[in-house]
Design a protein around this motif. Structure first.
Motif, PDB file in Angstrom:
ATOM      1  N   ALA A  64     122.113  -5.623  10.003  1.00 62.07           N
ATOM      2  CA  ALA A  64     122.955  -5.107  11.094  1.00 62.07           C
ATOM      3  C   ALA A  64     122.097  -4.448  12.163  1.00 62.07           C
ATOM      4  O   ALA A  64     122.353  -4.593  13.361  1.00 62.07           O
ATOM      5  N   LEU A  65     121.062  -3.749  11.711  1.00 63.62           N
ATOM      6  CA  LEU A  65     120.184  -3.054  12.651  1.00 63.62           C
ATOM      7  C   LEU A  65     119.453  -4.050  13.549  1.00 63.62           C
ATOM      8  O   LEU A  65     119.349  -3.860  14.759  1.00 63.62           O
ATOM      9  N   VAL A  66     118.976  -5.133  12.931  1.00 70.82           N
ATOM     10  CA  VAL A  66     118.307  -6.169  13.713  1.00 70.82           C
ATOM     11  C   VAL A  66     119.284  -6.738  14.742  1.00 70.82           C
ATOM     12  O   VAL A  66     118.954  -6.941  15.907  1.00 70.82           O
ATOM     13  N   LEU A  67     120.519  -6.957  14.290  1.00 69.73           N
ATOM     14  CA  LEU A  67     121.502  -7.565  15.192  1.00 69.73           C
ATOM     15  C   LEU A  67     121.898  -6.622  16.317  1.00 69.73           C
ATOM     16  O   LEU A  67     122.122  -7.045  17.445  1.00 69.73           O
ATOM     17  N   VAL A  68     121.977  -5.333  16.005  1.00 72.54           N
ATOM     18  CA  VAL A  68     122.368  -4.398  17.055  1.00 72.54           C
ATOM     19  C   VAL A  68     121.217  -4.216  18.043  1.00 72.54           C
ATOM     20  O   VAL A  68     121.419  -3.914  19.207  1.00 72.54           O
ATOM     21  N   ALA A  69     120.003  -4.448  17.566  1.00 69.49           N
ATOM     22  CA  ALA A  69     118.858  -4.372  18.474  1.00 69.49           C
ATOM     23  C   ALA A  69     118.919  -5.492  19.500  1.00 69.49           C
ATOM     24  O   ALA A  69     118.379  -5.388  20.592  1.00 69.49           O
ATOM     25  N   ALA A  70     119.595  -6.580  19.132  1.00 66.62           N
ATOM     26  CA  ALA A  70     119.753  -7.697  20.063  1.00 66.62           C
ATOM     27  C   ALA A  70     120.936  -7.430  20.979  1.00 66.62           C
ATOM     28  O   ALA A  70     121.702  -8.324  21.314  1.00 66.62           O
ATOM     29  N   ARG A  71     121.071  -6.195  21.376  1.00 70.47           N
ATOM     30  CA  ARG A  71     122.224  -5.735  22.126  1.00 70.47           C
ATOM     31  C   ARG A  71     122.459  -6.515  23.406  1.00 70.47           C
ATOM     32  O   ARG A  71     123.588  -6.853  23.753  1.00 70.47           O
ATOM     33  N   ALA A  72     121.364  -6.826  24.074  1.00 73.82           N
ATOM     34  CA  ALA A  72     121.491  -7.523  25.360  1.00 73.82           C
ATOM     35  C   ALA A  72     122.244  -8.837  25.172  1.00 73.82           C
ATOM     36  O   ALA A  72     123.100  -9.199  25.975  1.00 73.82           O
ATOM     37  N   ALA A  73     121.928  -9.538  24.077  1.00 69.26           N
ATOM     38  CA  ALA A  73     122.592 -10.815  23.817  1.00 69.26           C
ATOM     39  C   ALA A  73     124.089 -10.604  23.606  1.00 69.26           C
ATOM     40  O   ALA A  73     124.918 -11.339  24.137  1.00 69.26           O
ATOM     41  N   TRP A  74     124.424  -9.563  22.843  1.00 66.22           N
ATOM     42  CA  TRP A  74     125.838  -9.260  22.623  1.00 66.22           C
ATOM     43  C   TRP A  74     126.550  -9.002  23.928  1.00 66.22           C
ATOM     44  O   TRP A  74     127.649  -9.482  24.167  1.00 66.22           O
ATOM     45  N   GLU A  75     125.897  -8.186  24.762  1.00 60.91           N
ATOM     46  CA  GLU A  75     126.579  -7.793  25.990  1.00 60.91           C
ATOM     47  C   GLU A  75     126.834  -8.993  26.869  1.00 60.91           C
ATOM     48  O   GLU A  75     127.866  -9.104  27.513  1.00 60.91           O
ATOM     49  N   ARG A  76     125.882  -9.935  26.889  1.00 65.09           N
ATOM     50  CA  ARG A  76     126.064 -11.118  27.705  1.00 65.09           C
ATOM     51  C   ARG A  76     127.254 -11.931  27.168  1.00 65.09           C
ATOM     52  O   ARG A  76     128.115 -12.378  27.907  1.00 65.09           O
TER      53      ARG A  76
END
Lengths: 361, 496
Positions: free
Chosen positions: A340-352
């Motif tokens: 989950a931490l790795v995925l939340v670090a990819a925050r920019a991708a989520w926001e897009r």
């Protein structure tokens, strides 16, 4: 409201996706029905077992909740520690060391002070918070006076605290006085008056520490969002130049925020000792302080976000012990936390992705 | 020949460009003028491949071209120098210029060839730049030259200069235009985006005017137009742009600030006074002690010798907190660094600096309602748009951010105002408004000290002009006493 939902979406989605990935991996190795069973027993261990209400009554819930809450309490407090420091732009990697120092002080105060019950616990908690805060202030002092980066100093102070407490004091001068041939690792048992009371008696380990953690989260939330000082912390964290020009004393801000961060971690240590261990054990095996970094990041530095992620992962960990029955290592929830931490670090991708979804809607 | 044909571009509900057609011939010097938000930068960003138009096309010599990124534009010989530089401060001039297309020798970086190429390019453009200087240590003006060199070194045949003189001294601006003119005579097309009508008229061979996304005129000849006509085309008819000169300083007005033989890092034996009601303009070439002086006056830099008398009291030190307590208002040069926080809301930024006192706070707690009301009032009074106090500050345009900073700093009754480059990058209306506000607080009894690299601004605003060169005061003139040449000599510290 919509904005707020969008803000927490990356964390929620990251955790959900991590859970899903975990499920897929287990399903691929052990089969879908086993995976479903394992997850069901994990959730039962975390949140309660409706199927056993007839047998256990209300404790079908209270017992798992107790286990979940003890873990969630520690994660909340260390997560808040990291989040508070992060608010002024500091990375507190030292929550573990501050926790160790706080735990020792709580154990000694709990065992050796003579105070009325209740007050004793409060004093022990207070002293642990002060000790944790003082320990963290060393790093702040080094930063302000000598320009030492807090990441370096807090990491090093973790080791200093660990060696000092578990390498010397606990096995040495602070070791429990024992009669006869019994040998005990750790310090003296704390007096009953210093223990944090269980809220539901002996059958559930849910103790007052959880209420304390929730209270600290709410107090910090209020402080950060509504106080002048909290505003200054935010400005200092976002733009130290503008803060300085606006008359915010930056050095004082660094020291104060670090002290509060350390106090939170110190409280975590005290709750561990006074609530569940009732002494400083030979070693504190779990890296609660480092897990606090994960909680702060998943909770996006917001006190309620930290509380929410700590409750969720505290519960999963409590349920994780049940996974062993299904042949899965009990650290599986920590694996989910890491993903989950790795995925939340990819925050920019989520926001897009979210922005695109919102546009389409 | 480059042709932009029927270009339209919308951002959400905002129309940035509305059916704009414009051509550019080789060797032409085209000026594109218009207010902030008129669409000048959007149009150039289309040409530079940063924006894709919703409607319309870009043609190069008759061939329709899709510019999907600046890379495509650079390949077509377009070079752009932005208002905000894209330089690596820790690298040298030569390294910055060659970054991204370094010359190689046997697969390795050929540092010597790179350096020589940069020296050659700098010479050709007429720039005096040390190729080995670290960019972070250069003045803003020199950094801009590095940006221009970067574009030229990439083979630009069309050079877009976005507000290039906003940060330059008159001499530097003259130099820039001289070399741009030389480039255009060698066949390079130059597009100048500017608010400054005098330089537009002096430099361009043709002028295009944009207003609210529409092309108003594309065929103005500098010889056949005037600043007044341009201004009217830009803002529409009947808008007041002039600044009142003020009532002047009353005889016997009390001194707000007196510096005597003040020494600090970057300043030597500086003596000057600012009286109540007086606007003192600090003129000088960028990097001659103006920044240091402003820092001393706002508590960011200690002084080592000399006397510093503020409101009749001699001081030995000053902190930013003292400044707030004493009513020293500060409009800093770099607002995003020193004045505001991009990621806070507009209303939080309005409160910043006075965040601990009414109406922004009640005791140790933030007064959310009071802060909001105060922000609404200030945004109204300073015409900050959009009027949304809960917007993130970064969402405001640069001009509106600056209006907010000026409005915030001049709130209440400041005793001394220190404004550094207060109108840098603002459009005509906003410039006039900021200057009017500064004049207003002076008339209300404050001492105002304006540092500006724009000599016209100093002359327009100041009752007294103090010239700084090499950290020393090289001249003090009353309004109307000094002509431009004399000031220029003092700015360069050469005797007549």
């Amino acid at each position: 409201m919509k904005n707020r939902l969008l803000a927490i979406a990356p964390s929620v989605l990251a955790v959900a996706l991590a859970m899903l990935l975990g499920f897929v991996v287990v399903a691929l190795t052990k089969g879908v029905s086993e995976a479903a069973g394992a997850f069901a027993s994990m959730f039962a261990g975390a949140f309660g077992e409706p199927s056993r209400v007839d047998e256990l009554g209300v404790f079908a819930f209270l017992r798992p909740w107790g286990e979940s809450a003890t873990k969630a309490t520690l994660l909340t407090l260390t997560g808040l520690s990291v989040a508070v420091a992060f608010r002024v732009g500091l990375f507190n990697i030292g929550a573990q060391g501050q926790l160790v120092v706080g735990a020792l002080v709580a154990a000694l105060a709990g065992a050796h002070l003579a105070l009325p019950a209740g007050l004793h616990a409060v004093v022990a908690l207070g002293l642990a918070a002060v000790a944790g805060g003082a320990w963290a202030s060393l790093a702040a002092w080094l930063k302000v006076r000598r320009g030492v980066h807090e990441v370096i100093s807090t990491i090093m102070l973790n080791w200093v605290a660990l060696r000092l407490v578990e390498g010397w004091l606990v096995p040495g001068p602070a070791r429990a006085q024992v009669e006869g041939n019994n040998s005990i690792n750790g310090t003296d048992q704390v007096l009953p008056g210093a223990e944090l009371p269980n809220l539901f008696g002996e059958s559930s380990r849910l103790n007052a520490g959880f209420l304390l953690a929730v209270g600290v989260a709410l107090a910090l939330l209020f402080f950060l969002q509504r106080s002048v000082r909290g505003f200054e912390w935010k400005v200092a964290g976002l733009n130290p130049h503008a803060a300085k020009a606006a008359g915010v004393p930056l050095e004082r801000t660094v020291v104060q925020a670090m002290a509060v961060a350390g106090a939170c971690a110190g409280l975590a240590g005290a709750v561990l000792v006074l609530g569940t261990e009732h002494r400083y054990p030979g070693t504190i095996s779990a890296p609660w302080g480092f897990d606090g970094i994960a909680m702060a990041l998943l909770g996006q530095g917001h006190p309620l976000g930290v509380l929410a992620s700590a409750v969720w992962f505290g519960a999963l960990r409590a349920g994780g012990t049940r996974l062993q029955l299904a042949g899965i290592h009990k650290s599986f929830p920590e694996l989910i936390q890491g993903v989950a931490l790795v995925l939340v670090a990819a925050r920019a991708a989520w926001e897009r992705l979210l922005a695109r979804a919102v546009r389409r809607a | 020949m480059i042709a932009l044909e029927h270009i339209s571009k919308r951002f959400g509900s905002c129309v940035a460009l509305d059916d704009v057609s414009l051509t550019l011939s080789p060797g032409e010097r085209l000026a594109v003028v218009g207010e902030n938000g008129a669409g000048k930068s959007s149009l150039m960003n289309v040409l530079y491949g940063l924006y894709q138009p919703d409607v319309g096309q870009v043609r190069f010599g008759g061939e329709t071209v899709r510019l999907s990124s600046p890379k495509d534009a650079v390949r077509r010989g377009i070079g752009m120098v932005h208002q905000h530089f894209a330089l690596v401060p820790t690298l040298t001039v030569a390294e910055n210029v060659m970054l991204g297309h370094e010359p190689l020798r046997r697969g390795l970086l050929d540092a010597r060839a790179a350096r020589e190429e940069v020296v050659r390019a700098a010479k050709a453009a007429g720039f005096a730049l040390d190729p080995d200087a670290t960019v972070g240590g250069l003045t803003v003006g020199s950094q801009q030259k590095v940006e221009i060199l970067k574009a030229l070194a990439r083979g630009a045949k069309t050079l877009i200069l976005d507000e290039p003189t906003a940060v330059l001294t008159p001499q530097e601006a003259d130099e820039l235009f001289a070399s741009a003119r030389a480039l255009s005579e060698q066949g390079t097309s130059v597009v100048l985006i500017s608010h400054k009508l005098a330089e537009v008229l002096a430099f361009a061979t043709r002028i295009a005017v944009l207003r609210r996304g529409k092309l108003v005129r594309a065929d103005l000849e500098p010889a056949k137009t005037s600043p007044a006509e341009l201004a009217a085309l830009m803002v529409g008819e009947g808008v007041a742009l002039d600044v009142p000169t003020g009532s002047g300083v009353a005889a016997g007005a009390k001194e707000v600030l007196r510096l005597e033989r003040l020494e600090a890092k970057g300043l030597a034996r500086v003596s000057l006074t600012v009286r109540a009601g007086e606007v003192v303009g600090i003129a000088g070439v960028d990097g001659n002690g103006q920044r240091e002086l402003a820092e001393v006056l706002t508590g960011a830099r200690p002084w080592t010798a000399g006397t510093f008398t503020l409101l009749g009291q001699q001081r030995s030190a000053l902190t930013p907190a003292d400044c707030h307590a004493l009513g020293i208002a500060h409009v800093p040069e770099d607002r995003l660094r020193d004045a505001v926080v991009k990621d806070l809301t507009v209303e939080e930024n309005v409160a910043l600096g006075r965040h601990g006192a009414a109406p922004n706070a009640r005791g140790p707690w933030v007064d959310v309602a009071g802060r909001h009301a105060n922000a609404v009032t200030l945004m109204e009074a300073s015409d900050v748009r959009p009027r949304e106090p809960l917007l993130r500050l970064g969402e405001l345009s640069g001009g509106n951010q600056q209006k907010l900073v000026v409005g915030r700093e001049l709130q209440g009754t400041p005793t001394l105002v220190v404004a550094v480059q207060p109108t840098r990058g603002l459009d005509l209306l906003a410039v006039a408004e900021v200057r009017r506000r500064l004049r207003q607080v002076a008339d209300a009894g404050a001492g105002v000290l304006v540092v500006s690299l724009d000599l016209d601004e100093v002359r327009a605003l100041a009752d007294t002009i103090v010239v700084l060169a090499h950290g020393r005061v090289t001249g003090t003139f009353a309004r109307g006493e000094a002509d431009e040449r004399e000031l220029g000599r003092r700015m360069l510290a050469v005797s007549a």
